[in-house]
Design a protein around this motif. Structure first.
Motif, PDB file in Angstrom:
ATOM      1  N   GLU A 101       0.852  -1.184   0.000  1.00 35.74           N
ATOM      2  CA  GLU A 101       0.000   0.000   0.000  1.00 35.74           C
ATOM      3  C   GLU A 101       0.888   1.233   0.000  1.00 35.74           C
ATOM      4  OE1 GLU A 101      -2.511  -0.334   3.371  1.00 35.74           O
ATOM      5  OE2 GLU A 101      -3.600  -2.066   2.596  1.00 35.74           O
ATOM      6  N   GLN A 102       1.219   1.674  -1.215  1.00 41.83           N
ATOM      7  CA  GLN A 102       2.105   2.814  -1.358  1.00 41.83           C
ATOM      8  C   GLN A 102       1.537   3.752  -2.406  1.00 41.83           C
ATOM      9  OE1 GLN A 102       5.642   0.469  -2.481  1.00 41.83           O
ATOM     10  NE2 GLN A 102       6.611   1.265  -0.659  1.00 41.83           N
ATOM     11  N   ALA A 106       5.916   6.962  -3.888  1.00 37.69           N
ATOM     12  CA  ALA A 106       6.706   6.092  -2.996  1.00 37.69           C
ATOM     13  C   ALA A 106       7.177   4.847  -3.716  1.00 37.69           C
ATOM     14  CB  ALA A 106       5.873   5.716  -1.771  1.00 37.69           C
ATOM     15  N   MET A 107       6.322   4.286  -4.598  1.00 34.43           N
ATOM     16  CA  MET A 107       6.695   3.069  -5.309  1.00 34.43           C
ATOM     17  C   MET A 107       7.858   3.308  -6.259  1.00 34.43           C
ATOM     18  SD  MET A 107       3.197   0.990  -6.189  1.00 34.43           S
ATOM     19  CE  MET A 107       2.389   2.339  -7.019  1.00 34.43           C
ATOM     20  N   GLU A 108       8.039   4.547  -6.712  1.00 32.81           N
ATOM     21  CA  GLU A 108       9.076   4.842  -7.679  1.00 32.81           C
ATOM     22  C   GLU A 108      10.240   5.616  -7.065  1.00 32.81           C
ATOM     23  OE1 GLU A 108       8.224   2.610  -9.601  1.00 32.81           O
ATOM     24  OE2 GLU A 108       8.067   3.636 -11.530  1.00 32.81           O
ATOM     25  N   THR A 109      10.378   5.534  -5.754  1.00 30.41           N
ATOM     26  CA  THR A 109      11.491   6.179  -5.069  1.00 30.41           C
ATOM     27  C   THR A 109      12.507   5.120  -4.656  1.00 30.41           C
ATOM     28  OG1 THR A 109      10.065   7.946  -4.229  1.00 30.41           O
ATOM     29  CG2 THR A 109      12.171   7.614  -3.115  1.00 30.41           C
ATOM     30  N   LEU A 110      13.739   5.297  -5.089  1.00 30.47           N
ATOM     31  CA  LEU A 110      14.784   4.327  -4.768  1.00 30.47           C
ATOM     32  C   LEU A 110      15.469   4.677  -3.454  1.00 30.47           C
ATOM     33  CD1 LEU A 110      16.702   3.765  -8.131  1.00 30.47           C
ATOM     34  CD2 LEU A 110      15.194   2.170  -6.963  1.00 30.47           C
ATOM     35  N   VAL A 128      18.506   1.379 -13.232  1.00 34.96           N
ATOM     36  CA  VAL A 128      17.372   0.807 -12.508  1.00 34.96           C
ATOM     37  C   VAL A 128      16.089   1.320 -13.149  1.00 34.96           C
ATOM     38  CG1 VAL A 128      16.226   0.498 -10.285  1.00 34.96           C
ATOM     39  CG2 VAL A 128      18.711   0.820 -10.374  1.00 34.96           C
ATOM     40  N   THR A 129      15.171   0.407 -13.450  1.00 34.93           N
ATOM     41  CA  THR A 129      13.864   0.810 -13.951  1.00 34.93           C
ATOM     42  C   THR A 129      12.788   0.484 -12.919  1.00 34.93           C
ATOM     43  OG1 THR A 129      13.554  -1.317 -15.081  1.00 34.93           O
ATOM     44  CG2 THR A 129      14.522   0.487 -16.365  1.00 34.93           C
ATOM     45  N   ALA A 251      14.760  -6.828  -3.383  1.00 38.53           N
ATOM     46  CA  ALA A 251      13.896  -7.519  -2.424  1.00 38.53           C
ATOM     47  C   ALA A 251      12.874  -6.572  -1.811  1.00 38.53           C
ATOM     48  CB  ALA A 251      14.748  -8.169  -1.322  1.00 38.53           C
ATOM     49  N   ASP A 252      13.267  -5.311  -1.589  1.00 38.73           N
ATOM     50  CA  ASP A 252      12.357  -4.343  -0.971  1.00 38.73           C
ATOM     51  C   ASP A 252      11.213  -3.957  -1.901  1.00 38.73           C
ATOM     52  OD1 ASP A 252      13.890  -4.369   1.276  1.00 38.73           O
ATOM     53  OD2 ASP A 252      15.030  -2.574   0.766  1.00 38.73           O
ATOM     54  N   ASN A 253      11.445  -4.034  -3.205  1.00 40.82           N
ATOM     55  CA  ASN A 253      10.415  -3.696  -4.180  1.00 40.82           C
ATOM     56  C   ASN A 253      10.737  -4.423  -5.480  1.00 40.82           C
ATOM     57  OD1 ASN A 253       8.606  -2.621  -6.008  1.00 40.82           O
ATOM     58  ND2 ASN A 253       8.782  -0.536  -5.254  1.00 40.82           N
ATOM     59  N   PRO A 254      10.152  -5.602  -5.712  1.00 44.86           N
ATOM     60  CA  PRO A 254      10.486  -6.373  -6.911  1.00 44.86           C
ATOM     61  C   PRO A 254      10.167  -5.666  -8.224  1.00 44.86           C
ATOM     62  CG  PRO A 254       9.375  -7.748  -5.285  1.00 44.86           C
ATOM     63  CD  PRO A 254       9.254  -6.339  -4.801  1.00 44.86           C
ATOM     64  N   GLU A 255       9.360  -4.593  -8.163  1.00 43.36           N
ATOM     65  CA  GLU A 255       9.094  -3.828  -9.382  1.00 43.36           C
ATOM     66  C   GLU A 255      10.321  -3.022  -9.815  1.00 43.36           C
ATOM     67  OE1 GLU A 255       6.484  -4.244 -11.100  1.00 43.36           O
ATOM     68  OE2 GLU A 255       5.195  -5.286  -9.685  1.00 43.36           O
TER      69      GLU A 255
END
Length: 282
Positions: A101-102, A106-110, A128-129, A251-255
């Motif tokens: 739930e982001q 947030a989902m696109e912040t490295l 990184v994509t 691992a923190d975000n497989p996307e």
């Protein structure tokens, strides 16, 4: 139902143990009298989760019932499960954790450590994509061989947009049609995993507007998967050369996919000679 009877029993044991560690005061309930069991009563958990006491009892008993993700989330809230415990109960019942739930930002912040890692991989071209193939980080070598991603307008820092909308891509990517078609197939596969994601719809709308190839290929329903392989690129000084690339998922975000490349043995000396040149003085 859960994948196995063992998993159903494990779910029941987990729910029971978390119920027994809570006190009524922990969840805003009065302490009551004649409490003969540790922690909360089953009916109290059921009340907090807005499910029937009988159904909750079946879950704790390890019966082969399959609660929905909404019920699992309600139980996670009622039992004060942490993020890992919540993901675990979803894994037990549905075979996969829930989507994080982001927000889109947030989902696109490295994490800074990932950006630093990509920089340290120089002179191996690495980038990184994100979920929609936005280029979130790139090192100097990748910018030399592809394009200067940070210098581009934000909406064009995207691998698909660069491939289909920038004439430069057709010059740099030797096997442009094959690579572009495969990339569009990967986009379709990713979009199918996230139905309703507006980011995919927006990107596809923009690509259809600028690319006759996208308009022709998209109805063909080609799908493809992300994986390691080779890329053939072209550079004004080097001519054509081959890179072997590996794709890693964080691992923190497989996307988030880290792509790192090494030149083929026959091309390595001249490619590395170019990439090891000192950075120009501003």
């Amino acid at each position: 139902m859960p994948h196995t009877v063992t998993q159903a029993r494990e779910l029941g044991d987990l729910l029971r143990s978390r119920r027994e560690r809570l006190q009524p005061s922990d969840v805003g309930l009065p302490p009551g009298t004649r409490r003969r069991t540790r922690g909360l009563r089953r009916e109290e958990v059921a009340q907090l989760a807005s499910i029937s006491a009988t159904y909750y009892a079946f879950l704790e008993q390890g019966r082969e019932v399959r609660p929905s993700r909404q019920v699992l989330d309600a139980l996670a809230a009622a039992l004060r499960l942490d993020v890992c415990e919540r993901a675990h109960v979803h894994q037990l019942v549905h075979g996969a954790p829930p989507e994080p739930e982001q927000t889109s930002a947030a989902m696109e912040t490295l994490p800074p450590a990932v950006v630093s890692l990509v920089d340290r991989l120089d002179p191996c071209p690495s980038y990184v994509t994100g979920r929609h193939w936005d280029v979130l980080a790139s090192n100097r070598a990748a910018r030399v061989l592809w394009t200067d991603w940070p210098a581009r307008p934000p909406q064009t820092r995207n691998m698909l947009w660069w491939m289909f909308a920038d004439p430069e891509a057709r010059r740099i990517v030797v096997d442009w049609e094959e690579e572009a078609s495969a990339l569009l197939g990967r986009l379709r596969t990713a979009a199918a995993r996230h139905p309703g994601d507006p980011g995919f719809a927006d990107l596809l709308e923009r690509l259809h507007a600028v690319s006759p190839e996208v308009r022709a290929w998209w109805p063909q329903h080609k799908v493809d998967t992300v994986g390691s392989g080779t890329k053939r690129l072209r550079h004004p000084e080097l001519g054509e050369f081959t890179l072997h690339h590996v794709v890693l998922q964080l691992a923190d975000n497989p996307e988030h996919k880290v792509v790192t490349c090494t030149p083929s043995p026959q091309d390595r000396p001249r490619v590395e000679a170019l990439l090891r040149r000192p950075r120009p003085t501003p």
